[in-house]
Design an enzyme around this catalytic site. Structure first.
Site, short mmCIF file in Angstrom:
data_model
loop_
_atom_site.label_atom_id
_atom_site.label_comp_id
_atom_site.label_asym_id
_atom_site.label_seq_id
_atom_site.Cartn_x
_atom_site.Cartn_y
_atom_site.Cartn_z
N TYR B 291 0.84 -1.20 0.00
CA TYR B 291 0.00 0.00 0.00
C TYR B 291 0.88 1.25 0.00
O TYR B 291 1.77 1.39 0.84
CB TYR B 291 -0.92 -0.01 1.22
N TYR B 341 -5.73 5.29 -7.64
CA TYR B 341 -6.00 5.14 -6.20
C TYR B 341 -7.41 4.60 -6.04
O TYR B 341 -8.38 5.35 -6.11
CB TYR B 341 -5.85 6.50 -5.52
#
Lengths: 325, 388, 139
Positions: B291, B341
């Protein structure tokens, strides 16, 4: 708009690109003149003698007065008719009407870029030749969904010399909702100066902020086992007691970590803005601002001393200053 | 009982990524779900469970009705923003392995650019109990995701060497991957060291290219039993282990009160759990999707998952580990810095592709096991995926 | 009065201009609009501006341009020749605000002796009103 409707809308929309605003170059109503320049310079507070002091101008490198370059667009403006009768139609107003008919009623000037190639002199007539230069693809901005349109205007004088160009960018958008009606009475209201964003005060934290308003930074202490804790919470994690009191911090501290805020900037905050995690002498930590120091001089491990200050009209906060070595 | 190899990812899909999807988040979720089912060779009526983020705006039953999914017998949501990403797998695995459901859609869609943008921070009107928590920070101006992460980053930089160089390497390697990924928002748009250094400062020490995109799009993955997975269209991607954790003394994004903040203890716990369930060790992991809301958070996770010693991640990264021919090819889709994203769920899709062997930037070496993680700073997690 | 104009050689990238505070009054807004021949009612009739969702009349673009240009020529001196004026518009200026204008030299073009000054005008209520640049040719 259905996908088909949007396609049809855009097909016609992009045919506006390249269209002229006026059938032929539009001549300024008045030649460049000292009276209008003086009026402009007075309002703008511009004391540049190149615009208004003929005597100085005569002895300057130019040898004569010039018009303020920033006035370039003003000479060809329509004038009082706009207020009395509304804006006369031209190539741009046709495009604006087309947008309006399809719900893109919002209008926002976003950019004006001018380039200057020669200085306009007293007596010059200015001719404006303008086209719709560009229409963007559909965009979404904070204002809403719409299209940027750009006009390109070229200004020449009576001898055909290019004085300058102006590119004007406007966002035509669907307003998200009807604009709020401000001040129905018509009288201007006092503008509210923005302040920092406050913590809401609840049962578990309100007492801390109330003390801060009185100039004190408190640290919650378990009455049973004496453990200090911050931020406040209703139960001691060490002994599960709900009895607590507090001690007042001396605000002697050390910087544990810090950041400098650049973007986005928030109204009500003063920049440069440094926020730090500060280890207090009592053993707890607090997040606060470091002030009275250049950002490049802030270091982890630096000793700081805090005091509670009024940082704006409505806000009392601890602020930390470097301690002189 | 271990959940290792009991369940598998059998279908994956992303919508296109954009700055302006032009359609609702519900539609994005429905398209991703439909395409993930098609990828698996399943029908909407096969689905009986759903997991998503508490932050997702699309209701499970709205999505079910839109896609034509029938009766649901399991639905669950995971809190804390990007920290939920592999939490969707966590919930789905528990439900499928225990027999509470058989076929689960994990989904996330957002108009993160054309709609609400997270970079605007928590300065708007706050209507939740969260407000008291943020109230310790907003009066001082600390109110954007970048600002909270920058606080940990400054501390980490203080304790390590070459952190800044490693941050560039992460951003740069991922952009190189994205430049070769036609689905990425930064397809064919590499950048240079000069671009990186001259980019706008966001919150020092973070600059623009240290920060992820804001984008529109939807992602979905389908999880079912290992047994059923064997009969479906693609090579099953087994879930070997999945951990989820909130370490002691946790605040959402602002855990500044621990003795040291240049580390993420929540991820240490999640890693321990996932390794234990799977029987795998860091040496068994061939590639990763880590991440990457901001470059420094990749460094801390490499330490949590045991790829290097504490405070040594910058050297690990600068040795080229994240590159295609490196020790641990990472974020081969371009990551959230450079692909899109979608709150980490596009990362789960990429991790499954790496196991299948179908990443657009598939490394030359054999990939047996892949790590995928959730957002950090919040309660977090991670999953180990591999061949069945 | 003795007017000075800056010499190109005496200016460096990074030089900062002295900040200028401008009180935004109804007079400045309305008279600025008229001085630039902008007779749109939203710049002189409060009711029209209020129907657009603003508290009062708001500054027209030509006045913002004028103030930005003046800010730079006040610094450069009257013999400087303006080559470009680029303005990006932000939040409106309405009466009662104070706009602080700041500037910094961002570029030098040796061949043409042109310096570019980045300028921002921020008001104390809504923040950024205008940002952009003014390029002037110096002696």
């Amino acid at each position: 708009m259905t996908p088909e409707e949007r396609q049809a809308f855009e097909e016609e929309l992009y045919t506006f690109v390249g269209r002229p605003l006026h059938p032929e170059p539009k001549r300024s109503y008045d030649a460049v003149n000292e009276a209008m320049i003086r009026h402009w310079a007075e309002v703008m507070g511009d004391k540049n003698p190149a615009y208004t002091n003929a005597e100085w101008a005569a002895s300057s490198r130019r040898g004569e007065l010039i018009a303020p370059p920033a006035m370039m667009y003003a000479w060809n403006q329509e004038g009082y008719a706009v207020a009395a009768e509304g804006r006369p139609s031209d190539g741009l107003s046709d495009l604006v009407a087309y947008f309006d008919q399809h719900g893109f009623t919002g209008s926002l000037g976003t950019n004006v870029d001018q380039e200057f190639f020669a200085e306009a002199k007293i007596g010059d007539a200015l001719f404006e030749d303008a086209i719709i230069e560009e229409i963007s693809e559909q965009k979404v901005t904070a204002r809403g969904r719409g299209y940027f349109l750009q006009t390109l205007a070229k200004f020449t004088n009576q001898s055909g010399e290019l004085i300058g160009t102006q590119r004007f960018r406007v966002f035509k958008f669907i307003p998200p909702e009807a604009p709020p009606k401000a001040a129905a009475s018509g009288a201007s209201e006092e503008l509210e100066v923005p302040t920092r964003i406050h913590a809401p005060r609840g049962q578990d934290n309100g007492w801390w902020w109330d003390a801060c308003d009185e100039g004190k930074v408190l640290i919650q202490r378990c009455k049973n086992c004496q453990t200090l804790r911050h931020p406040p919470r209703p139960m001691c994690g060490e002994c599960q007691s709900t009895d607590w009191d507090s001690v007042q911090s001396t605000l002697d501290g050390e910087i544990f970590s810090f950041v400098e805020m650049h973007y986005p900037k928030f109204p009500g905050y003063k920049y440069p803005l440094i926020v730090a995690v500060i280890s207090l002498a009592e053993g707890t930590r607090i997040i606060s601002n470091v002030v009275g120091i250049d950002s490049q001089d802030v270091k982890i491990g630096m000793k700081v001393k805090g005091k509670v200050e009024q940082v704006d009209e409505k806000t009392m906060l601890p602020q930390f200053y470097p301690v002189e070595a | 009982m271990s959940i290792c190899d009991k369940t598998a990812i059998v279908g994956i899909a992303n919508t296109e990524f954009s700055k302006n999807s032009g359609r609702s988040e519900l539609q994005l979720a429905a398209e991703a779900t439909r395409d993930a089912l098609a990828d698996a060779g399943l029908k909407p009526s096969d689905v009986d469970g759903m997991t998503t983020f508490t932050m997702d705006n699309t209701d499970e039953i709205e999505l079910a009705r839109a896609v034509g999914i029938g009766d649901l017998r399991f639905y669950s949501r995971v809190p804390h923003g990007g920290g939920a990403a592999t939490g969707l797998i966590h919930q789905a695995v528990m439900a499928v392995a225990s027999g509470m459901a058989e076929c689960i859609v994990c989904y996330r869609s957002l108009n993160g650019r054309s709609g609400h943008r997270y970079s605007s921070g928590v300065s708007g009107p706050l209507l939740t109990a969260d407000a008291i928590h943020w109230g310790w920070y907003t009066p001082y101006g600390l109110m954007t995701p970048a600002s909270w992460v920058a606080m940990y980053s400054q501390r980490y930089m203080h304790l390590t060497e070459q952190c800044q160089e490693a941050m560039f390497e992460i951003a740069h390697v991922q952009r190189e991957y994205a430049a070769k990924n036609p689905a990425a928002l930064f397809y064919e748009q590499p950048f240079t060291l000069d671009d990186y250094e001259n980019a706008k400062r966001i919150v020092s020490p973070l600059k623009l290219l240290d920060c992820c995109l804001e984008s529109d799009g939807g992602s979905a993955v389908i999880i079912t039993t290992a047994e059923r997975a064997k009969d479906l269209k693609h090579k099953p991607v087994a879930i070997k282990g999945v951990g989820q954790a909130a370490a002691a003394n946790m605040e959402s994004m602002t855990s500044f009160y621990r003795p040291e903040i240049a580390a993420i203890p929540s991820m240490d716990i999640a890693a321990r759990e996932a390794y234990q369930q799977s029987g795998l060790t860091p040496d068994d992991i061939d590639a990763a999707v880590i991440y990457d809301a901001f470059t420094p958070i990749v460094l801390w996770q490499l330490e949590s998952w045991g790829f290097c010693e504490s405070y040594k991640a910058p050297q690990f990264v600068l040795d080229g580990a994240l590159r295609s021919d490196g020790r641990l090819p990472t974020n081969t889709h371009g990551g959230q810095l450079s692909e899109a994203y979608i709150h980490g769920v596009n990362g789960i899709v990429e991790a499954a592709k790496l196991v299948r062997g179908s990443s657009v930037n598939q490394p030359a070496k054999h990939i047996e096991n892949v790590l995928v993680t959730s957002g950090v700073g919040v309660p977090t997690g991670g999953a180990l995926l591999g061949s069945l | 009065m003795d007017y000075q104009t800056l010499k190109y050689a005496d200016v460096s990238v990074g030089d900062k201009l002295a900040a200028l505070d401008i009180d935004i009054s109804s007079s400045l807004i309305s008279c600025g609009a008229l001085a630039t021949r902008d007779f749109e009612p939203c710049h002189h009739v409060p009711k029209v501006a209020q129907d657009m969702g603003l508290p009062d009349v708001f500054m027209n673009i030509l006045t913002s341009q004028a103030l930005m240009a003046r800010f730079v020529t006040d610094w450069s001196g009257p013999e400087a020749v303006m080559k470009a004026l680029k303005v990006k518009l932000g939040a409106p200026n309405v009466p009662g605000m104070v706009m602080t204008v700041t500037g910094e030299v961002s570029e030098k073009d040796d061949d043409n002796r042109v310096v570019t000054v980045n300028v921002t005008g921020e008001n104390n209520i809504w923040g950024m009103h205008m940002e952009g640049s003014v390029s002037v040719q110096l002696l």
